[in-house]
Write a protein that holds these residues in place. Structure first.
Motif, mmCIF file in Angstrom:
data_model
loop_
_atom_site.group_PDB
_atom_site.id
_atom_site.type_symbol
_atom_site.label_atom_id
_atom_site.label_comp_id
_atom_site.label_asym_id
_atom_site.label_seq_id
_atom_site.Cartn_x
_atom_site.Cartn_y
_atom_site.Cartn_z
ATOM 1 N N PRO B 351 88.101 15.250 30.115
ATOM 2 C CA PRO B 351 87.770 14.980 28.404
ATOM 3 C C PRO B 351 89.182 15.458 27.939
ATOM 4 C CG PRO B 351 86.484 16.875 29.191
ATOM 5 C CD PRO B 351 87.213 16.485 30.412
ATOM 6 N N HIS B 352 89.531 14.578 26.759
ATOM 7 C CA HIS B 352 90.712 15.139 26.174
ATOM 8 C C HIS B 352 90.497 14.916 24.343
ATOM 9 C CE1 HIS B 352 91.723 10.955 25.731
ATOM 10 N NE2 HIS B 352 92.525 11.259 24.625
ATOM 11 N N VAL B 353 91.193 15.694 23.686
ATOM 12 C CA VAL B 353 91.036 15.467 22.168
ATOM 13 C C VAL B 353 92.552 15.514 21.559
ATOM 14 C CG1 VAL B 353 90.926 17.781 21.457
ATOM 15 C CG2 VAL B 353 89.983 15.834 19.910
ATOM 16 N N LYS B 354 92.705 14.119 20.606
ATOM 17 C CA LYS B 354 94.133 14.168 20.200
ATOM 18 C C LYS B 354 94.072 14.665 18.788
ATOM 19 C CE LYS B 354 95.779 10.035 18.505
ATOM 20 N NZ LYS B 354 96.401 8.942 18.521
ATOM 21 N N LEU B 355 94.887 15.681 18.302
ATOM 22 C CA LEU B 355 95.084 16.178 16.936
ATOM 23 C C LEU B 355 96.490 15.781 16.224
ATOM 24 C CD1 LEU B 355 93.521 19.674 17.744
ATOM 25 C CD2 LEU B 355 92.309 17.732 16.849
ATOM 26 N N GLY B 356 96.210 15.093 15.108
ATOM 27 C CA GLY B 356 97.436 15.070 14.778
ATOM 28 C C GLY B 356 97.946 16.250 13.912
ATOM 29 N N VAL B 357 99.321 16.674 13.991
ATOM 30 C CA VAL B 357 99.759 17.644 13.611
ATOM 31 C C VAL B 357 100.986 17.503 12.843
ATOM 32 C CG1 VAL B 357 98.253 19.448 14.870
ATOM 33 C CG2 VAL B 357 100.669 18.596 15.676
ATOM 34 N N ASP B 358 101.608 18.360 11.790
ATOM 35 C CA ASP B 358 102.974 18.522 11.530
ATOM 36 C C ASP B 358 103.017 19.771 10.843
ATOM 37 O OD1 ASP B 358 102.956 18.502 8.574
ATOM 38 O OD2 ASP B 358 101.937 16.573 8.800
ATOM 39 N N GLN B 359 104.473 20.304 10.833
ATOM 40 C CA GLN B 359 104.758 21.387 10.118
ATOM 41 C C GLN B 359 104.246 21.715 8.895
ATOM 42 O OE1 GLN B 359 108.471 22.213 11.988
ATOM 43 N NE2 GLN B 359 107.607 23.185 13.744
ATOM 44 N N GLN B 360 103.983 20.733 7.982
ATOM 45 C CA GLN B 360 103.743 20.856 6.720
ATOM 46 C C GLN B 360 101.971 21.067 6.492
ATOM 47 O OE1 GLN B 360 106.372 19.650 3.796
ATOM 48 N NE2 GLN B 360 106.681 21.298 5.242
ATOM 49 N N MET B 361 101.324 21.069 7.719
ATOM 50 C CA MET B 361 99.963 21.243 7.410
ATOM 51 C C MET B 361 99.549 22.782 7.222
ATOM 52 S SD MET B 361 98.407 19.402 10.583
ATOM 53 C CE MET B 361 96.602 19.877 10.775
ATOM 54 N N ARG B 362 98.800 22.943 6.209
ATOM 55 C CA ARG B 362 98.302 24.217 5.874
ATOM 56 C C ARG B 362 96.883 24.461 5.928
ATOM 57 N NH1 ARG B 362 102.944 24.506 6.502
ATOM 58 N NH2 ARG B 362 104.607 24.888 5.237
ATOM 59 N N ASP B 363 96.214 23.365 5.782
ATOM 60 C CA ASP B 363 94.746 23.459 5.895
ATOM 61 C C ASP B 363 94.140 22.948 7.380
ATOM 62 O OD1 ASP B 363 91.927 23.257 5.719
ATOM 63 O OD2 ASP B 363 91.983 21.616 4.247
ATOM 64 N N PHE B 364 93.638 23.728 8.133
ATOM 65 C CA PHE B 364 93.207 23.470 9.452
ATOM 66 C C PHE B 364 91.912 23.193 9.550
ATOM 67 C CE2 PHE B 364 97.470 25.674 9.580
ATOM 68 C CZ PHE B 364 98.074 24.576 10.263
ATOM 69 N N GLY B 365 90.900 22.828 8.603
ATOM 70 C CA GLY B 365 89.601 22.724 8.513
ATOM 71 C C GLY B 365 89.054 21.642 9.481
ATOM 72 N N GLN B 366 90.117 20.422 9.376
ATOM 73 C CA GLN B 366 89.467 19.310 10.095
ATOM 74 C C GLN B 366 89.878 19.628 11.645
ATOM 75 O OE1 GLN B 366 91.692 15.913 8.569
ATOM 76 N NE2 GLN B 366 90.177 14.576 9.258
ATOM 77 N N ALA B 367 91.067 20.289 11.962
ATOM 78 C CA ALA B 367 91.410 20.598 13.255
ATOM 79 C C ALA B 367 90.511 21.643 13.951
ATOM 80 C CB ALA B 367 92.818 21.289 13.339
ATOM 81 N N SER B 368 90.064 22.527 13.118
ATOM 82 C CA SER B 368 89.100 23.451 13.616
ATOM 83 C C SER B 368 87.697 22.801 13.987
ATOM 84 C CB SER B 368 88.733 24.346 12.455
ATOM 85 O OG SER B 368 87.561 25.325 12.853
ATOM 86 N N THR B 369 87.010 21.896 13.216
ATOM 87 C CA THR B 369 86.194 20.940 13.222
ATOM 88 C C THR B 369 86.127 20.562 14.753
ATOM 89 O OG1 THR B 369 85.711 20.848 11.249
ATOM 90 C CG2 THR B 369 84.079 19.397 12.586
ATOM 91 N N ALA B 370 87.388 19.624 14.957
ATOM 92 C CA ALA B 370 87.769 18.866 16.144
ATOM 93 C C ALA B 370 87.717 19.741 17.575
ATOM 94 C CB ALA B 370 88.857 18.004 15.780
ATOM 95 N N ILE B 371 88.527 20.890 17.341
ATOM 96 C CA ILE B 371 88.603 21.672 18.453
ATOM 97 C C ILE B 371 87.029 22.312 18.969
ATOM 98 C CG2 ILE B 371 89.523 23.831 19.266
ATOM 99 C CD1 ILE B 371 92.262 23.013 17.389
ATOM 100 N N GLN B 372 86.364 22.614 17.897
ATOM 101 C CA GLN B 372 85.070 23.056 18.226
ATOM 102 C C GLN B 372 84.032 22.110 18.671
ATOM 103 O OE1 GLN B 372 82.886 25.289 15.087
ATOM 104 N NE2 GLN B 372 84.552 25.888 13.974
ATOM 105 N N ALA B 373 84.322 20.918 18.435
ATOM 106 C CA ALA B 373 83.374 19.955 18.819
ATOM 107 C C ALA B 373 83.614 19.702 20.210
ATOM 108 C CB ALA B 373 83.701 18.536 18.040
ATOM 109 N N PHE B 374 85.097 19.770 20.429
ATOM 110 C CA PHE B 374 85.673 19.540 21.565
ATOM 111 C C PHE B 374 85.205 20.516 22.832
ATOM 112 C CE2 PHE B 374 89.262 19.701 24.837
ATOM 113 C CZ PHE B 374 88.974 18.463 25.704
ATOM 114 N N ALA B 375 85.336 21.732 22.317
ATOM 115 C CA ALA B 375 84.836 22.881 23.165
ATOM 116 C C ALA B 375 83.533 22.803 23.499
ATOM 117 C CB ALA B 375 85.238 24.186 22.467
ATOM 118 N N ASP B 376 82.688 22.354 22.777
ATOM 119 C CA ASP B 376 81.323 22.059 22.907
ATOM 120 C C ASP B 376 80.784 21.094 24.147
ATOM 121 O OD1 ASP B 376 80.724 23.975 20.938
ATOM 122 O OD2 ASP B 376 80.147 22.359 19.522
#
Lengths: 487, 378
Positions: B351-376
């Protein structure tokens, strides 16, 4: 009535039509057909009599035929990000077997017409006919088209054909694929990649090779930081030519034919020189044609510069132009008030929209960067390496500025319109600095707009019109100041 | 020193590269900025100078760089230019600008123009034919140019002996980092995702010998730990960069360990070493030739899916249960390789998940949800 077309333009159109038709024929006869990047040294493939097609030219054509979005979307559905070059996305979707097709009823095998399509119906006096019921213009039924849908040639080929009905359906589905030549290009048996334009090209062709499990012949041109091409760089490319020849010998089972290669080189030089002379006609005031026409003729330098027919067609166009300038005639459909350089690849899906505000303001495009970009002229093999080292995106900023300022001066431009092309990172990546230099060195105003060479979703017409307006005002002010100074 | 103390020291460096740069300058050392990718740091070390990696910034905002580039460029490159323009890098003595991707090509020009006489910019173009003799020769030619420019800045010639010494230093650094990646994967309870990144990131800023010595101490401490009884999940990270502590904190908060990585800033660039004997320039060219399985590099066997197969193997060997891909926005080489990576992962049942990132990101709410869901689902 269709616009009168000069013999040169007609000949140029035929050359490209033939390239596509020959490739389709070759494929049907079981011969090898290749796909090539536009600035791959075509002379190598010509020496082996190979039929080669050009995905960049194809993608531009697909985009101009308004199928850029559906093909880009198809690539995105395959996992290719929408940040990737639009040409690459269109080409990768195509390589995967995706096609823009016409919607039809599977039972009746009749096309389903899109009521929004088509041009307004005109009466005998050329007036638009209004539908009394809706109060809106009536559509000319002859110009109405079926809905566009996405299809897949590999899915079609896998369909059963045991019953008459199945066969009829399968055939109709094959035929429903849009009939223009770029949507009917044969699938490749090998790919030729030269990354002098961009690195994206490398990954794009690797993907095609993987998708179709076919050989990839690569010519690597690393980016160059100096105006001259050093001997070490030439040696690197020369060695690659040898390696590519060996690979082509293996693929074709033929020996490299030096005579044919020399002929192809001679043809390519003749085409390039004729192309440059045609481009130079834009120096006349008024220009005998619009620089936008050059975008169309580019198809010839891309797909056929190693063929004698291309050289002859450009020479014919040259003759037409010589006649035209004698009488001061021009094919530009408006009086030329301002002359600009159009920087970058045009937004193919939006050509009419690009043209509209230019026409409205009497702005003729009299310089395009493609003029020097395809002028591959050389004397010998080392010269050929050097020529292919100088593609628009493989040269340093000084060379890039020099090319552009050269044509701006020669073609007497009053301003520069810069396309910040979402699809082309290497090209757009130093345009801001170039704009500053154009203004400092040439004293001309510049205006930039956001767009895309193939994906219509990245073009903002309102912004474009505002920027053109701004450029026109700046050119007007410049002109007034010059006239005042002259008094 | 205890593991925690050592980790904190690496973190201090990772968080404050400007302090490190200032310190080296105060000590009278010359420092050369090194942009991604594949610049031979060995040449800088052999010239008696300090190579310092420039991988953008998680704290800065793009402002001045807008004068040079449109928005659709990788933020690593844009922020590198930003720091050159806003004075952060004023203490550098030179900068090496490789050009292996379509953003770095024009960026090399923007940097050279923007720096003018202020900072020597050393241009570097790698060949995509790395292995044939003509490709090796081209690498040597390009590295020779870099060497000459570095010699000018250093004011001294780079001898073969010094270069062999620098190769040893870099080999030791790479070996220690590879060992650390392995140990951190085996002992996630001792090395959090945030601190793992700090250790690897600090290698780009510290003098290599100093970093290696400290890392070898840390590795020894980690190797002496009893076998881990990790109850959380394990993943392989992939992408150009994932060094934002706030993003990595999500891993730690959710009990997700990084078993190994396929990240350019971490392991991709340290997979192979250079020969310590023979012609050292050729050894560096050979090292580049030995690099493989990287989205930035041409694969002569392109009809195969070698890179993705390699990543699948990495996942399996590291004991990771899945892969998290940090897709750097506007990075077309990474984006172009994604469909075939996905294909290989799917085929292997990873299984894998693709997260769009860049260095101007300051809010990681969406990434957090995606990573948690992936871990589950792991």
């Amino acid at each position: 009535m269709a616009k009168a077309v000069s013999p040169g333009v007609q000949a140029l159109r035929k050359v490209v039509d033939d390239v596509y038709a020959d490739a389709r024929k070759a494929k049907a006869e079981g011969k090898l057909v290749g796909w090539s990047s536009s600035k791959f040294p075509c002379e190598l493939a010509e020496a082996f009599d190979l039929n080669v097609m050009y995905p960049e030219n194809q993608a531009a054509g697909i985009a101009a035929n308004r199928d850029g979005e559906i093909m880009c979307q198809a690539a995105e559905d395959l996992g290719y990000d929408n940040d990737i070059c639009g040409y690459a996305r269109i080409s990768l979707a195509y390589a995967a077997g995706k096609r823009a097709s016409r919607k039809f009823d599977p039972e009746t095998l009749e096309y389903i017409i899109d009521p929004k399509s088509g041009k307004p119906l005109k009466d005998a006096d050329g007036k638009v006919v209004i539908d009394p019921e809706t109060g809106k213009p009536k559509k000319d039924p002859k110009t109405m088209q079926p809905y566009t849908v996405l299809d897949d040639i590999y899915e079609i080929e896998a369909l059963p054909e045991t019953t008459e009905k199945e066969r009829a359906y399968k055939n109709f589905r094959r035929e429903a694929i849009k009939p223009y030549r770029q949507m009917r290009m044969p699938q490749p048996d090998f790919v030729l990649c030269c990354n002098n334009i961009c690195n994206c090209m490398t990954k794009w062709y690797e993907n095609i090779a993987r998708m179709r499990n076919i050989p990839l012949i690569m010519i690597d041109i690393p980016y160059n930081n100096t105006v001259e091409v050093h001997d070490t760089n030439v040696a690197y490319v020369r060695a690659q030519f040898d390696a590519a020849i060996k690979q082509l010998e293996e693929i074709t089972g033929k020996k490299f034919d030096e005579k044919k290669f020399e002929q192809a080189c001679a043809n390519a030089n003749r085409t390039a020189q004729a192309w440059l002379r045609v481009c130079d006609y834009l120096q006349y005031k008024p220009a005998p044609y619009s620089g936008f026409d050059l975008f169309n003729h580019m198809a010839d330098v891309v797909t056929a510069r190693g063929k004698v027919a291309a050289a002859e067609a450009f020479e014919l166009l040259e003759k037409d132009l010589a006649e035209q300038v004698k009488t001061g005639a021009t094919t530009t459909p408006f009086p030329e008030q301002y002359r600009v350089m159009f920087e970058g690849i045009p937004c193919w899906p939006k050509l009419p929209n690009l043209f509209k505000p230019l026409k409205a303001n009497g702005v003729n495009v009299t310089a395009v960067v493609y003029a020097p970009a395809f002028g591959f002229v050389y004397d010998d093999l080392d010269g050929m390496c050097r020529a292919y080292y100088k593609a628009p995106n493989s040269v340093c900023i000084e060379q890039g500025v020099d090319w552009r300022e050269g044509i701006c001066r020669a073609n007497k431009v009053d301003g520069v319109l810069v396309h910040y092309n979402r699809s082309c990172k290497p090209w757009s990546g130093y345009m801001a600095e170039m704009q500053r230099r154009f203004t400092a060195d040439l004293g001309v105003p510049c205006a930039g707009f956001d767009g895309d060479q193939a994906d219509p979703r990245n073009f903002n017409e309102a912004q474009y019109e505002t920027r053109v307006q701004g450029l026109v005002e700046a050119m007007e002010a410049n002109k007034a100041a010059k006239e005042a100074a002259a008094k | 020193m205890s593991i925690d103390v050592l980790l904190k020291e690496f973190q201090e460096v990772s968080e404050h590269p400007y302090k490190v740069l200032s310190q080296y300058k105060a000590e009278g050392k010359k420092v050369i900025g090194v942009l991604p990718y594949y610049a031979p740091e060995e040449l800088v070390i052999a010239a008696g100078m300090v190579p310092m990696g420039i991988w953008g910034s998680n704290k800065k905002t793009i402002a001045l760089a807008k004068e040079y580039c449109a928005t659709f460029y990788c933020t690593i490159a844009q922020l590198a230019l930003e720091m050159l323009l806003d004075g952060t890098m004023d203490q550098l003595d030179g900068i090496i600008t490789p050009t292996i991707c379509d953003t770095l090509r024009p960026m090399s020009q923007n940097i050279r123009v923007a720096m003018g006489d202020k900072l020597p910019c050393i241009f570097l173009a790698h060949p995509q034919y790395r292995r044939p003799a003509f490709g090796m020769q081209f690498t040597v030619d390009q590295y020779t140019n870099v060497k000459k420019e570095l010699e000018k800045i250093a004011g001294a010639e780079i001898t073969d002996e010094a270069l062999r010494g620098a190769i040893k230093t870099m080999n030791a650094s790479r070996a220690a980092r590879r060992e650390f990646v392995k140990l951190a994967g085996q002992h996630p309870e001792a090395v959090s995702a945030v601190l793992r990144s700090a250790v690897l990131r600090s290698a780009w800023f510290m003098e290599k010998a100093e970093h290696t010595a400290k890392l070898q101490q840390l590795n020894a401490e980690l190797a002496a730990l009893p076998a881990s009884n990790w109850k959380g999940k394990k993943v392989l990270t992939s992408g150009i960069i994932c060094d934002n502590p706030k993003l990595l904190q999500i891993f730690d908060d959710n009990g997700i360990a990084i078993a190994a990585d396929d990240v350019a800033q971490e392991s991709r660039l340290i997979r192979v070493d250079a020969a310590e004997t023979g012609d050292p320039m050729m050894a560096l060219a050979q090292m580049y030739a030995d690099q493989d399985y990287d989205v930035l590099l041409f694969d002569e066997k392109s009809s195969e899916n070698r890179r993705a197969d390699y990543v699948v193997k990495q996942v399996k060997e590291s004991g990771a249960q899945g892969l998290i891909l940090f897709m750097q926005q506007f990075c077309d080489p990474e984006e172009m390789e994604y469909p075939y990576l996905k294909k290989a992962l799917d085929a292997a049942g990873i299984p894998h998940v693709k997260l769009g990132v860049d260095q101007q990101m300051r809010d990681f709410g969406q990434a957090s949800t995606a990573i948690q869901a992936f871990a589950d689902v792991l």
